[in-house]
Design a protein around this motif. Sequence first.
Motif, mmCIF file in Angstrom:
data_model
loop_
_atom_site.group_PDB
_atom_site.id
_atom_site.type_symbol
_atom_site.label_atom_id
_atom_site.label_comp_id
_atom_site.label_asym_id
_atom_site.label_seq_id
_atom_site.Cartn_x
_atom_site.Cartn_y
_atom_site.Cartn_z
ATOM 1 N N ARG A 1 11.630 6.845 -8.589
ATOM 2 C CA ARG A 1 10.255 6.723 -9.073
ATOM 3 C C ARG A 1 10.167 6.101 -10.461
ATOM 4 O O ARG A 1 9.191 5.457 -10.796
ATOM 5 C CB ARG A 1 9.544 8.068 -9.033
ATOM 6 C CG ARG A 1 10.129 9.099 -9.956
ATOM 7 C CD ARG A 1 9.435 10.415 -9.783
ATOM 8 N NE ARG A 1 10.087 11.426 -10.593
ATOM 9 C CZ ARG A 1 9.905 12.704 -10.443
ATOM 10 N NH1 ARG A 1 9.087 13.127 -9.512
ATOM 11 N NH2 ARG A 1 10.516 13.554 -11.211
ATOM 12 N N ALA B 1 5.773 3.981 1.717
ATOM 13 C CA ALA B 1 6.366 5.195 2.276
ATOM 14 C C ALA B 1 7.156 4.895 3.545
ATOM 15 O O ALA B 1 8.236 5.453 3.758
ATOM 16 C CB ALA B 1 5.278 6.223 2.551
ATOM 17 N N SER C 1 0.851 -1.188 0.000
ATOM 18 C CA SER C 1 0.000 0.000 0.000
ATOM 19 C C SER C 1 0.891 1.243 0.000
ATOM 20 O O SER C 1 2.109 1.176 0.181
ATOM 21 C CB SER C 1 -0.907 -0.003 1.230
ATOM 22 O OG SER C 1 -0.130 0.166 2.400
ATOM 23 N N ARG C 2 0.287 2.403 -0.189
ATOM 24 C CA ARG C 2 1.062 3.645 -0.197
ATOM 25 C C ARG C 2 1.773 3.867 1.129
ATOM 26 O O ARG C 2 2.931 4.263 1.168
ATOM 27 C CB ARG C 2 0.147 4.829 -0.493
ATOM 28 C CG ARG C 2 -0.302 4.901 -1.898
ATOM 29 C CD ARG C 2 -1.202 6.093 -2.102
ATOM 30 N NE ARG C 2 -1.687 6.111 -3.457
ATOM 31 C CZ ARG C 2 -1.863 7.205 -4.154
ATOM 32 N NH1 ARG C 2 -1.595 8.360 -3.615
ATOM 33 N NH2 ARG C 2 -2.302 7.134 -5.387
ATOM 34 N N SER C 3 1.061 3.620 2.220
ATOM 35 C CA SER C 3 1.666 3.854 3.532
ATOM 36 C C SER C 3 2.787 2.850 3.808
ATOM 37 O O SER C 3 3.807 3.208 4.405
ATOM 38 C CB SER C 3 0.603 3.784 4.625
ATOM 39 O OG SER C 3 0.012 2.504 4.656
#
Length: 149
Positions: free
Chosen positions: A136, A124, A119-121
């Motif tokens: 990226r 990160a 997931s994004r979290s």
Amino acid sequence: MQQDRLKNPHPWTYEIPLAIVLTLVLVAVLGVHTGRAVANLLAGGGWGWPPATELFRSLPGLWRGDAGAGLTNPGDLAEPGALRAWVLITQAVNLLVALVLSVVAYRRWGPGRLRGMASRSEAASLLGLPRMRKHRAVIRPDLYGKAAR
């Protein structure tokens, strides 16, 4: 690439559906006894729970409206109407919880889940924002790669 991960070599057999059905039956039986215990508690008889050997044998008596079925020392008992009302309330709560858990499980382990993706979290916290920005083009070549420009 995602399609390759969707093919599961493990066949569906009877174990998982059987475990789900048995769990739902057990939750329903425990819900009936919880409804009876709440009805008896509110009638002044205290919280009463049958012995394990009486969990299934006392169900016909409970369905007939006998709030003391299967209890060793029942005390004050709830009326049949209150017993049925509390059993229905507890079963409705059980149904609602089962539906919510089913939706959560379907989204987490169902056929539409995304396998192998963070997931994004998670990304990160593992990579850190500066490192994600620096790399990226490798992380998302469809958005930031040379061909995307």
